[in-house]
Motif scaffolding. Structure first.
Motif, PDB file in Angstrom:
ATOM      1  N   LYS A 105       8.179   0.883  -5.226  1.00  0.00           N
ATOM      2  CA  LYS A 105       8.087   1.974  -5.909  1.00  0.00           C
ATOM      3  C   LYS A 105       6.704   1.837  -6.482  1.00  0.00           C
ATOM      4  O   LYS A 105       6.243   1.262  -7.029  1.00  0.00           O
ATOM      5  CB  LYS A 105       9.057   2.076  -7.251  1.00  0.00           C
ATOM      6  N   CYS A 106       5.881   3.083  -6.309  1.00  0.00           N
ATOM      7  CA  CYS A 106       4.416   3.118  -6.355  1.00  0.00           C
ATOM      8  C   CYS A 106       4.175   3.375  -8.070  1.00  0.00           C
ATOM      9  O   CYS A 106       4.865   4.151  -8.434  1.00  0.00           O
ATOM     10  CB  CYS A 106       3.819   4.308  -5.651  1.00  0.00           C
ATOM     11  N   GLY A 107       3.407   2.425  -8.599  1.00  0.00           N
ATOM     12  CA  GLY A 107       3.116   2.610  -9.984  1.00  0.00           C
ATOM     13  C   GLY A 107       2.504   3.868 -10.185  1.00  0.00           C
ATOM     14  O   GLY A 107       2.132   4.354 -11.238  1.00  0.00           O
ATOM     15  N   GLY A 108       1.650   4.348  -9.192  1.00  0.00           N
ATOM     16  CA  GLY A 108       1.011   5.477  -9.310  1.00  0.00           C
ATOM     17  C   GLY A 108       1.439   6.649  -9.359  1.00  0.00           C
ATOM     18  O   GLY A 108       1.495   7.546 -10.496  1.00  0.00           O
ATOM     19  N   CYS A 109       2.001   7.178  -8.233  1.00  0.00           N
ATOM     20  CA  CYS A 109       2.668   8.207  -7.925  1.00  0.00           C
ATOM     21  C   CYS A 109       4.240   8.294  -8.151  1.00  0.00           C
ATOM     22  O   CYS A 109       4.871   9.407  -7.902  1.00  0.00           O
ATOM     23  CB  CYS A 109       2.179   8.829  -6.637  1.00  0.00           C
ATOM     24  N   ARG A 110       4.793   7.206  -8.082  1.00  0.00           N
ATOM     25  CA  ARG A 110       6.063   7.049  -8.557  1.00  0.00           C
ATOM     26  C   ARG A 110       6.992   7.107  -7.177  1.00  0.00           C
ATOM     27  O   ARG A 110       8.176   7.421  -7.310  1.00  0.00           O
ATOM     28  CB  ARG A 110       6.894   7.967  -9.486  1.00  0.00           C
ATOM     29  N   VAL A 144       0.953  -1.055  -0.129  1.00  0.00           N
ATOM     30  CA  VAL A 144       0.036  -0.021  -0.046  1.00  0.00           C
ATOM     31  C   VAL A 144       0.893   1.251   0.040  1.00  0.00           C
ATOM     32  O   VAL A 144       1.809   1.499   0.800  1.00  0.00           O
ATOM     33  CB  VAL A 144      -1.027  -0.003   1.400  1.00  0.00           C
ATOM     34  N   CYS A 145       0.692   2.013  -0.903  1.00  0.00           N
ATOM     35  CA  CYS A 145       1.473   3.213  -1.167  1.00  0.00           C
ATOM     36  C   CYS A 145       1.209   4.170  -0.003  1.00  0.00           C
ATOM     37  O   CYS A 145      -0.202   4.455   0.107  1.00  0.00           O
ATOM     38  CB  CYS A 145       1.400   3.880  -2.446  1.00  0.00           C
ATOM     39  N   PRO A 146       2.157   4.745   1.010  1.00  0.00           N
ATOM     40  CA  PRO A 146       1.554   5.515   2.005  1.00  0.00           C
ATOM     41  C   PRO A 146       1.258   7.058   1.386  1.00  0.00           C
ATOM     42  O   PRO A 146       0.866   7.676   2.043  1.00  0.00           O
ATOM     43  CB  PRO A 146       3.028   5.550   2.745  1.00  0.00           C
ATOM     44  N   LYS A 147       1.820   7.219   0.389  1.00  0.00           N
ATOM     45  CA  LYS A 147       1.463   8.650  -0.236  1.00  0.00           C
ATOM     46  C   LYS A 147      -0.010   8.843  -1.029  1.00  0.00           C
ATOM     47  O   LYS A 147      -0.703   9.495  -0.557  1.00  0.00           O
ATOM     48  CB  LYS A 147       2.622   9.331  -1.333  1.00  0.00           C
ATOM     49  N   CYS A 148      -0.074   7.998  -1.748  1.00  0.00           N
ATOM     50  CA  CYS A 148      -1.355   8.051  -2.611  1.00  0.00           C
ATOM     51  C   CYS A 148      -2.514   7.039  -2.292  1.00  0.00           C
ATOM     52  O   CYS A 148      -3.708   7.157  -2.466  1.00  0.00           O
ATOM     53  CB  CYS A 148      -1.165   8.082  -3.970  1.00  0.00           C
ATOM     54  N   GLY A 149      -2.174   5.946  -1.479  1.00  0.00           N
ATOM     55  CA  GLY A 149      -2.947   5.039  -0.823  1.00  0.00           C
ATOM     56  C   GLY A 149      -3.216   3.905  -1.845  1.00  0.00           C
ATOM     57  O   GLY A 149      -4.150   2.975  -1.545  1.00  0.00           O
TER      58      GLY A 149
END
Ligand SMILES: [Zn+2]
Length: 326
Positions: free
Chosen positions: A64-69, A34-39
């Motif tokens: 590395k988040c695929g959404g917000c990088r 779970v990305c802590p930045k964009c969720g």
């Protein structure tokens, strides 16, 4: 997670940092990272650990988040973030505190985990902090036992305590050196304890109003200040002074024995394990004892998992744990 957590399985799970991190990833992210930045859930990929150009330090467990990088690890936003103490030792400390009914002293943690005493003290306080209860989403119902007790601080009067020209009564009395704890316990359910610097009918009334449902049946002993402070609740008391501990009225058991039992564990822990608890830290110790009581029906391993699941969204810096609260 199928295997129950105990000292044997712990040794396998937390034998090194990679295993400890994997364990925490599975626990915190059952549906994928779970990305802590964009969720975003399960839309991140692992970065291969490489030594950075500057300091040859290998960062492991980076996603590395695929959404917000954004790059992140499983400890971001938890009490483990930025800690220099290995995660495997943190997890062991959690288990030791969750499995020891009367707690564990920082000295013992220091010896068992091979960390400095200061680190052990700090770890224990952070763990207690994550054990603190969220404000109750619903009020306690049914039969509620309320009582007060006094912990810590022995009376220190020695012959030369009174200086020349000073009256003995200028010295604080033994009891004023102790800290008052008020606990509200739902029979068969949860307990919540508060350090109350001054136990007055008004303070007690406020606490009961916040935590106890209007239809609840409150039980106290007759010495409790609360006895005269509950106009809105159905209230019964037992008279300990007259050696009355249990009585039955219309099939209802009127007693405060459940909360007395809780206090006896609390006191044995505070006196026998922690020896001295500063008043400014008392609320953290109460969180610890409340947590273990509220999770008393599950085994040690499950209790540890419950505590570990509550590590997200909570960070406690040293200055916070030292700051005087209340
Ligand atoms: Zn993201």
């Amino acid at each position: 997670m199928e295997n129950e957590l105990n000292l044997v399985t712990l040794a396998q799970h937390f034998s090194d940092e990679d295993k400890a991190r994997e364990f925490l990833e599975k626990l915190r992210w059952p549906d994928g990272p779970v990305c802590p930045k964009c969720g975003e859930v399960n839309n991140a990929y692992r970065l291969e650990p490489k030594p950075s150009k500057k300091d040859k330090h290998v960062r492991k467990g980076v996603w590395k988040c695929g959404g917000c990088r954004e790059q992140f690890t499983v400890t971001v936003g938890t009490i483990f973030e930025d800690s220099h103490i290995p995660l495997s030792k943190w997890l062991l400390a959690y288990h030791l505190l969750c499995a020891s009914k009367k707690g564990m002293s920082a000295h013992q943690l220091h010896r068992m985990l091979k960390v400095t005493y200061r680190s052990a003290w700090f770890m224990a306080h952070r763990i207690r902090y994550t054990m603190s209860q969220e404000p109750l989403s619903s009020k306690l119902q049914g039969i509620i036992e309320v009582d007060e007790t006094y912990v810590g601080g022995k009376m220190r009067t020695h012959p030369y305590a009174t200086k020349l020209g000073e009256r003995p009564k200028d010295r604080p009395s033994g009891v004023s050196n102790k800290a008052a704890v008020v606990s509200v316990l739902q029979r068969g359910g949860r307990v919540q304890s508060i350090h109350m610097p001054k136990v007055t009918a008004e303070n007690l009334r406020t606490v009961v109003k916040q935590m106890v449902h209007e239809d609840a049946h409150v039980m106290t002993d007759s010495s409790c200040v609360l006895a005269g402070a509950l106009p809105t609740h159905k209230h019964d008391s037992v008279n300990h002074a007259a050696k009355e501990y249990v009585r039955y009225e219309d099939g209802v058991c009127i007693t405060t024995n459940t909360i007395e039992g809780y206090f006896s564990i609390l006191k044995r822990g505070i006196n026998g394990v922690y020896h001295h608890v500063g008043k400014q830290h008392l609320h953290r110790y109460l969180s610890e004892f409340d947590f273990r009581y509220n999770a008393r029906k599950v085994n040690d391993g499950e209790r540890t998992l419950q505590a570990l699941k509550a590590t997200g969204g909570k960070r406690l810096m040293l200055r916070d744990s030292l700051r005087k609260v209340q």
